[in-house]
Design a protein around this motif. Structure first.
Motif, PDB file in Angstrom:
ATOM      1  N   LYS A  22       0.808  -1.229   0.054  1.00 48.27           N
ATOM      2  CA  LYS A  22       0.080  -0.004   0.003  1.00 48.27           C
ATOM      3  C   LYS A  22       0.843   1.318   0.105  1.00 48.27           C
ATOM      4  O   LYS A  22       0.549   2.280  -0.582  1.00 48.27           O
ATOM      5  CB  LYS A  22      -1.047   0.047   1.260  1.00 48.27           C
ATOM      6  N   TRP A  68      -8.951   1.152   7.481  1.00 48.23           N
ATOM      7  CA  TRP A  68      -9.219   0.649   6.013  1.00 48.23           C
ATOM      8  C   TRP A  68      -9.908  -0.690   6.109  1.00 48.23           C
ATOM      9  O   TRP A  68      -9.635  -1.504   6.977  1.00 48.23           O
ATOM     10  CB  TRP A  68      -8.164   0.695   5.086  1.00 48.23           C
ATOM     11  N   GLU A  70     -11.066  -4.093   3.723  1.00 49.07           N
ATOM     12  CA  GLU A  70     -11.145  -4.915   2.326  1.00 49.07           C
ATOM     13  C   GLU A  70     -11.839  -6.232   2.665  1.00 49.07           C
ATOM     14  O   GLU A  70     -11.481  -7.210   3.305  1.00 49.07           O
ATOM     15  CB  GLU A  70      -9.459  -5.426   2.229  1.00 49.07           C
ATOM     16  N   MET A  77     -14.136  -2.096  -0.451  1.00 47.39           N
ATOM     17  CA  MET A  77     -12.845  -1.791  -0.231  1.00 47.39           C
ATOM     18  C   MET A  77     -12.460  -0.373   0.011  1.00 47.39           C
ATOM     19  O   MET A  77     -13.307   0.497  -0.751  1.00 47.39           O
ATOM     20  CB  MET A  77     -11.818  -2.089  -1.485  1.00 47.39           C
ATOM     21  N   ASP A  79     -10.948   3.315  -0.151  1.00 51.61           N
ATOM     22  CA  ASP A  79     -10.112   4.198  -1.109  1.00 51.61           C
ATOM     23  C   ASP A  79      -9.153   4.932  -0.399  1.00 51.61           C
ATOM     24  O   ASP A  79      -9.292   5.216   0.775  1.00 51.61           O
ATOM     25  CB  ASP A  79     -10.967   5.071  -1.859  1.00 51.61           C
ATOM     26  N   ARG A 113      -6.628  -0.019  -6.390  1.00 47.38           N
ATOM     27  CA  ARG A 113      -7.801   0.722  -5.770  1.00 47.38           C
ATOM     28  C   ARG A 113      -7.967   2.020  -6.189  1.00 47.38           C
ATOM     29  O   ARG A 113      -6.817   2.658  -6.600  1.00 47.38           O
ATOM     30  CB  ARG A 113      -7.789   0.398  -4.260  1.00 47.38           C
ATOM     31  N   GLU A 114      -9.037   2.643  -5.631  1.00 50.95           N
ATOM     32  CA  GLU A 114      -9.434   3.999  -6.173  1.00 50.95           C
ATOM     33  C   GLU A 114      -8.515   5.127  -5.346  1.00 50.95           C
ATOM     34  O   GLU A 114      -8.283   4.796  -3.960  1.00 50.95           O
ATOM     35  CB  GLU A 114     -10.643   4.302  -5.716  1.00 50.95           C
ATOM     36  N   SER A 234     -17.402   7.365  -1.380  1.00 52.87           N
ATOM     37  CA  SER A 234     -16.197   6.937  -0.447  1.00 52.87           C
ATOM     38  C   SER A 234     -16.225   7.846   0.818  1.00 52.87           C
ATOM     39  O   SER A 234     -15.827   7.266   1.820  1.00 52.87           O
ATOM     40  CB  SER A 234     -14.996   7.009  -1.564  1.00 52.87           C
TER      41      SER A 234
END
Length: 305
Positions: A22, A68, A70, A77, A79, A113-114, A234
């Protein structure tokens, strides 16, 4: 010769709470953002474009807090959310500086991911911080700085907010935006009844955009100047997880339906290739109404605090 305008990003200290993959995704995203920004400056023919600078980049939201999600079973998920602070209002222009970067990030296979980003000039951010505005104050307190050009162009510490004034402003936002959701839903149904399906999709997009604007402005006194309902979703879901259930996303069909709604803001009006069925519109209408009810409950609870 090293190009000092395009920094190398190493987040091993700032983002020690995040896995290496990440950190790498965020570094890649920032590399693209800076590369496209500097490419615009390199060919600039006017002083404002040449002098434009990225001053700060802050990570905020769930990846900054370490919360976060997932959830592969549900398809949800989190962003990445970035605040980009620039030197002038001119440098916030999406069509000049940011649209290529957004498209590249969306299609980059190294970013899984976004990546959502908002861009504001330093003067505006500091004005909002001086007012104690919730959204920017929370980012200033909880966000993680990923880049800072110079301490001479710093972000100030947030002031204490006047809670009575803030609550009154939030109430005004709710009373302005919430009725719009119903109005757009009514218009969408009228379009469905007369089989104007493309127009119905646009009206439903407007209903959803209004719902998220209502939620964000009521809760934070801020909503980004964006028609991207995926981005607005989001931000809202990061504040209140109860909104997540409004949009199923476990199946490809569900995700495609929401993506179709996202595209409707432009394509439903201007693209002859935009196609939406009554079944899709019925599904979108149902979940827009579910969102409407969730937003009403969340905002009334916020205003009743």
């Amino acid at each position: 010769m090293t190009d000092t305008t395009r920094p190398m990003f190493d987040f091993s200290d700032a983002l020690a709470h995040l896995p290496a993959d990440k950190q790498a995704e965020l570094a890649r995203a920032l590399h693209i953002l800076f590369e496209e920004f500097e490419d615009v400056r390199a060919v600039a023919t006017t002083a404002p474009k040449k002098l434009a600078r990225i001053l700060h980049v802050l990570l905020f939201g769930s990846f900054a807090r370490g919360t976060w999600v997932e959830d592969h079973k549900s398809g949800y998920m989190s962003d990445y959310d970035l605040l980009i602070v620039v030197s002038s209002e001119f440098a916030t222009d999406y069509s000049t500086y940011w649209y290529k970067a957004e498209e590249r990030i969306l299609r980059d296979p190294k970013i899984g991911r976004e990546v959502n980003f908002i861009v504001h000039p330093l003067s505006e951010v500091n004005t909002r911080l001086a007012e104690g505005q919730y959204f920017f104050s929370d980012i200033r307190r909880e966000g993680i700085p990923l880049y800072e050009l110079s301490r001479d162009k710093r972000l100030i510490d947030p002031a204490e907010v006047n809670e009575a004034e803030a609550k009154e402003k939030a109430k005004e936002y709710f009373e302005f935006w919430f009725p719009k959701i119903e109005e757009f839903c009514i218009d969408a149904q009228a379009c469905i009844d007369r089989k104007s399906y493309e127009k119905a999709a646009f009206e439903l997009h407007q209903a959803v955009e209004s719902a998220y604007n209502c939620f964000l402005l009521t809760h934070t006194l801020y909503s980004p100047p964006s028609h991207n309902i995926k981005f607005l979703r989001s931000l809202a879901e990061d504040i209140d997880a109860s909104l997540i259930d409004a949009w199923p996303r476990a199946s490809k069909r569900d995700r495609a339906a929401f993506e179709l709604l996202k595209r409707a803001y432009i394509d439903a009006r201007y693209s002859p290739k935009f196609d939406v069925t009554k079944d899709q519109l019925d599904w979108l209408t149902h979940h827009t109404r579910t969102l409407e009810a969730a937003v009403k409950q969340a905002c009334e609870a916020k205003l009743g605090e």
